[in-house]
Scaffold this motif. Sequence first.
Motif, mmCIF file in Angstrom:
data_model
loop_
_atom_site.group_PDB
_atom_site.id
_atom_site.type_symbol
_atom_site.label_atom_id
_atom_site.label_comp_id
_atom_site.label_asym_id
_atom_site.label_seq_id
_atom_site.Cartn_x
_atom_site.Cartn_y
_atom_site.Cartn_z
ATOM 1 N N ARG A 34 119.600 205.517 -4.578
ATOM 2 C CA ARG A 34 120.902 205.583 -5.249
ATOM 3 C C ARG A 34 121.714 204.393 -4.762
ATOM 4 O O ARG A 34 122.184 204.370 -3.638
ATOM 5 C CB ARG A 34 121.606 206.893 -4.930
ATOM 6 C CG ARG A 34 122.938 207.012 -5.655
ATOM 7 C CD ARG A 34 123.533 208.373 -5.529
ATOM 8 N NE ARG A 34 124.229 208.502 -4.265
ATOM 9 C CZ ARG A 34 124.894 209.592 -3.907
ATOM 10 N NH1 ARG A 34 124.928 210.642 -4.679
ATOM 11 N NH2 ARG A 34 125.514 209.636 -2.754
ATOM 12 N N SER A 84 120.747 212.062 0.972
ATOM 13 C CA SER A 84 119.886 211.703 2.091
ATOM 14 C C SER A 84 119.916 212.767 3.186
ATOM 15 O O SER A 84 118.976 212.887 3.960
ATOM 16 C CB SER A 84 120.284 210.344 2.664
ATOM 17 O OG SER A 84 121.607 210.381 3.148
ATOM 18 N N VAL A 85 120.966 213.561 3.239
ATOM 19 C CA VAL A 85 121.057 214.637 4.219
ATOM 20 C C VAL A 85 120.537 215.945 3.633
ATOM 21 O O VAL A 85 119.765 216.665 4.258
ATOM 22 C CB VAL A 85 122.513 214.806 4.715
ATOM 23 C CG1 VAL A 85 122.635 215.978 5.654
ATOM 24 C CG2 VAL A 85 122.996 213.523 5.391
ATOM 25 N N SER A 116 125.620 214.623 0.347
ATOM 26 C CA SER A 116 124.795 213.445 0.557
ATOM 27 C C SER A 116 123.331 213.767 0.295
ATOM 28 O O SER A 116 122.733 214.565 1.014
ATOM 29 C CB SER A 116 124.952 212.950 1.993
ATOM 30 O OG SER A 116 124.015 211.930 2.257
#
Length: 160
Positions: free
Chosen positions: A143, A60-61, A58
């Motif tokens: 995204r 975002s992580v 991910s």
Amino acid sequence: MIALDDTDLHLLEVLQGDASLTNQDLAAAVNVSAATGLRRVRRLAEAGVIERRVALLSPSVVGGLQALVELQLDRQGVEHLDAFEAIAVADAAVQQCWRVSPGPDFVLVLWVADMAAYNAAAARLFTQHANVRNVKTFFATKRAKFEPRIDVRRVVRTTS
């Protein structure tokens, strides 16, 4: 070219959704025996239909900066295209390298830690390589969709 039937396509659909399924769970999802499921998956892998199984991380992580780069070479002979491609695919920042037509010669997807890392990658890939004529970089801000799945039932001819 390997002949695929409906069971193969179903296996591929399920694996594209979750390649971490156990052999038993995969077989149950496709309604075949575990032995049949394993044998078919091995056959699909040996034939190159399944390139590899990976974990998708991910952004975002994990963090970082994603850049989509269009680039055009000064000379487009096959040997020049091959030479740049070899440089690009060997660079750890390059996630994807596409040779495209018409327009730019290549589209690259880069994943880097930050702008300083992008600048370092750009220096390695674009400014030190004498054959690069034009570079246009787009930085991903969101995204909206990322789906590596192929709709096998629409694009693959079956044997059944």
